[in-house]
Design a protein around this motif. Structure first.
Motif, PDB file in Angstrom:
ATOM      1  N   ALA A 169     -22.382  15.096 -63.210  1.00 45.31           N
ATOM      2  CA  ALA A 169     -23.799  15.274 -62.887  1.00 45.31           C
ATOM      3  C   ALA A 169     -24.284  14.354 -61.774  1.00 45.31           C
ATOM      4  CB  ALA A 169     -24.645  15.043 -64.140  1.00 45.31           C
ATOM      5  N   GLY A 170     -23.401  13.553 -61.206  1.00 43.98           N
ATOM      6  CA  GLY A 170     -23.781  12.590 -60.181  1.00 43.98           C
ATOM      7  C   GLY A 170     -24.355  13.217 -58.937  1.00 43.98           C
ATOM      8  N   ARG A 171     -24.425  12.453 -57.886  1.00 46.63           N
ATOM      9  CA  ARG A 171     -25.178  12.846 -56.700  1.00 46.63           C
ATOM     10  C   ARG A 171     -24.739  14.171 -56.101  1.00 46.63           C
ATOM     11  NH1 ARG A 171     -28.527   8.782 -55.261  1.00 46.63           N
ATOM     12  NH2 ARG A 171     -28.041   6.707 -56.076  1.00 46.63           N
ATOM     13  N   ALA A 172     -23.479  14.529 -56.220  1.00 42.51           N
ATOM     14  CA  ALA A 172     -23.006  15.797 -55.655  1.00 42.51           C
ATOM     15  C   ALA A 172     -23.697  16.989 -56.310  1.00 42.51           C
ATOM     16  CB  ALA A 172     -21.489  15.919 -55.821  1.00 42.51           C
ATOM     17  N   ARG A 173     -24.156  16.824 -57.541  1.00 39.63           N
ATOM     18  CA  ARG A 173     -24.894  17.886 -58.233  1.00 39.63           C
ATOM     19  C   ARG A 173     -26.384  17.592 -58.296  1.00 39.63           C
ATOM     20  NH1 ARG A 173     -19.217  17.482 -59.164  1.00 39.63           N
ATOM     21  NH2 ARG A 173     -18.484  19.624 -59.428  1.00 39.63           N
ATOM     22  N   GLY A 174     -26.856  16.621 -57.554  1.00 38.47           N
ATOM     23  CA  GLY A 174     -28.279  16.326 -57.492  1.00 38.47           C
ATOM     24  C   GLY A 174     -28.764  15.296 -58.472  1.00 38.47           C
ATOM     25  N   GLY A 175     -27.882  14.755 -59.311  1.00 34.85           N
ATOM     26  CA  GLY A 175     -28.290  13.769 -60.300  1.00 34.85           C
ATOM     27  C   GLY A 175     -28.063  12.344 -59.837  1.00 34.85           C
ATOM     28  N   GLY A 182     -34.551  19.523 -55.239  1.00 33.38           N
ATOM     29  CA  GLY A 182     -34.654  18.086 -55.477  1.00 33.38           C
ATOM     30  C   GLY A 182     -33.299  17.422 -55.595  1.00 33.38           C
ATOM     31  N   THR A 183     -33.269  16.141 -55.299  1.00 30.89           N
ATOM     32  CA  THR A 183     -32.062  15.336 -55.403  1.00 30.89           C
ATOM     33  C   THR A 183     -32.390  14.035 -56.120  1.00 30.89           C
ATOM     34  OG1 THR A 183     -32.471  14.329 -53.234  1.00 30.89           O
ATOM     35  CG2 THR A 183     -31.070  16.299 -53.285  1.00 30.89           C
ATOM     36  N   ASN A 184     -31.357  13.289 -56.438  1.00 29.16           N
ATOM     37  CA  ASN A 184     -31.518  12.001 -57.125  1.00 29.16           C
ATOM     38  C   ASN A 184     -32.344  12.142 -58.408  1.00 29.16           C
ATOM     39  OD1 ASN A 184     -30.087  10.756 -55.023  1.00 29.16           O
ATOM     40  ND2 ASN A 184     -31.966  10.412 -53.859  1.00 29.16           N
ATOM     41  N   LEU A 185     -32.074  13.213 -59.121  1.00 27.17           N
ATOM     42  CA  LEU A 185     -32.805  13.463 -60.364  1.00 27.17           C
ATOM     43  C   LEU A 185     -32.274  12.569 -61.474  1.00 27.17           C
ATOM     44  CD1 LEU A 185     -32.603  17.360 -60.242  1.00 27.17           C
ATOM     45  CD2 LEU A 185     -34.557  15.947 -59.549  1.00 27.17           C
ATOM     46  N   PRO A 186     -33.147  12.043 -62.323  1.00 30.82           N
ATOM     47  CA  PRO A 186     -32.655  11.320 -63.498  1.00 30.82           C
ATOM     48  C   PRO A 186     -31.840  12.256 -64.385  1.00 30.82           C
ATOM     49  CG  PRO A 186     -35.018  11.695 -63.661  1.00 30.82           C
ATOM     50  CD  PRO A 186     -34.622  12.103 -62.281  1.00 30.82           C
ATOM     51  N   VAL A 187     -30.787  11.732 -64.972  1.00 31.99           N
ATOM     52  CA  VAL A 187     -29.853  12.533 -65.763  1.00 31.99           C
ATOM     53  C   VAL A 187     -30.055  12.242 -67.241  1.00 31.99           C
ATOM     54  CG1 VAL A 187     -27.406  12.970 -66.260  1.00 31.99           C
ATOM     55  CG2 VAL A 187     -28.157  12.569 -63.891  1.00 31.99           C
ATOM     56  N   VAL A 188     -30.170  13.289 -68.049  1.00 35.60           N
ATOM     57  CA  VAL A 188     -30.264  13.127 -69.501  1.00 35.60           C
ATOM     58  C   VAL A 188     -29.162  13.947 -70.165  1.00 35.60           C
ATOM     59  CG1 VAL A 188     -31.651  13.454 -71.584  1.00 35.60           C
ATOM     60  CG2 VAL A 188     -32.750  12.725 -69.461  1.00 35.60           C
ATOM     61  N   LEU A 189     -28.304  13.273 -70.916  1.00 32.50           N
ATOM     62  CA  LEU A 189     -27.331  13.942 -71.770  1.00 32.50           C
ATOM     63  C   LEU A 189     -28.045  14.417 -73.027  1.00 32.50           C
ATOM     64  CD1 LEU A 189     -24.510  11.254 -71.547  1.00 32.50           C
ATOM     65  CD2 LEU A 189     -24.522  13.475 -70.384  1.00 32.50           C
ATOM     66  N   VAL A 190     -27.854  15.682 -73.376  1.00 30.36           N
ATOM     67  CA  VAL A 190     -28.446  16.245 -74.595  1.00 30.36           C
ATOM     68  C   VAL A 190     -27.289  16.560 -75.534  1.00 30.36           C
ATOM     69  CG1 VAL A 190     -29.838  18.103 -75.569  1.00 30.36           C
ATOM     70  CG2 VAL A 190     -30.391  17.185 -73.294  1.00 30.36           C
TER      71      VAL A 190
END
Length: 286
Positions: A148-154, A71-79
């Motif tokens: 975590a941006g688009r290069a990593r799928g986020g 998957g790509t363009n995944l929503p990113v959550v900082l924990v």
């Protein structure tokens, strides 16, 4: 050979804990043992999970990242961690979110100040935590979002944050810091406190600057966060006309989501988790 910003042994001497933290993938901080039999463990099937290196000012810091294997363009959550560091519970929270389609990432935010995972008790940990500047934490979180941006799928346009205890306070602060944040969920984070050069402002001080809606989840029996301070924050949020809100669980103590500790309250934890997911979905972190 020349050192680069991504080299964990590079400038400023940020410690080489990527290798050390890799050995903690199933471990807990010493200070929180013994571990409760109620501890939840989420497996990695169908996920990409493990430690990564985040380039930050002066070198790199380790972070635990979990995401769906595809998957790509995944929503990113900082924990954001408790005072105990990025141990097994925080890692498991990342995997729980990953199973729901998020790229969840927990940077180790005490790297420059010390390794709290090996310290024996809270009294030993607190002096380390007190040295962690809020400005450093905000910068490291920004760097984590960039990584975590688009290069990593986020997709950092669908950015959320959640934090526990120490991380709950940081969640409020980050909502006042980053105008790109969509939503935050703060679990029993301190709302007022004595200012210091490292930590000059409390969440209550920053209510007018909060840019993203934050859901605060607090225990009515929390002996470290007086209920009157939670009510102060509630009143300030209402007076400011913002979209943030606070839920109080009257019979819950501090740490009610921490399923590895005696403070765990399954009903409050489950309700809070359901509210977190609904909050993210309603505010564009999905």
């Amino acid at each position: 050979m020349a050192k680069t910003p991504s080299d964990p042994a590079g400038p400023q001497g940020i410690r080489r804990r990527e290798l050390l933290l890799g050995t903690l993938a199933a471990g807990f901080a010493v200070a929180v043992r013994p571990i409760s039999a109620a501890t939840i463990t989420t497996d990695e099937d169908g996920l990409t999970a493990g430690f990564v290196s985040i380039p930050v000012e002066g070198g790199t810091i380790p972070a635990y990242r979990a995401r769906p294997a595809t998957g790509t363009n995944l929503p990113v959550v900082l924990v954001v961690q408790e005072i105990f560091g990025v141990h097994a519970h925080i890692q498991d929270v990342c995997r729980r979110l990953a199973r729901l389609g998020y790229l969840a990432i927990a940077p180790s935010l005490f790297e420059r100040q010390g390794d709290v995972t090996k310290l024996p008790d809270i009294a030993s940990i607190l002096p380390v935590v007190a040295k962690v500047p809020d400005a450093q934490v905000m910068s490291d979180l920004d760097a984590t979002v960039a990584w975590a941006g688009r290069a990593r799928g986020g997709d950092s346009g669908k950015l959320g944050i959640t934090g526990f205890c120490w991380g709950g306070r940081i969640t409020w602060l980050y909502a006042a810091h980053n105008p790109s944040l969509k939503a935050g969920v703060a679990w029993y984070g301190r709302l007022v406190g004595v200012s210091s050069p490292e930590q000059p402002s409390s969440p209550l001080d920053l209510v007018a600057r909060i840019k993203a809606p934050v859901l605060g989840l607090y225990g009515g029996l929390d002996d470290g966060i007086p209920l009157e301070t939670v009510e102060q924050m509630q009143a300030a949020l209402m007076a400011g006309g913002g979209r943030s809100e606070i839920v109080i669980y009257p019979e819950a103590p501090h740490g009610f989501h921490a399923d590895y500790r005696p403070t765990y309250r399954p009903e409050a934890a489950a309700d809070g988790w359901s509210r977190l997911l609904a909050w993210f979905k309603a505010n564009g972190v999905a």
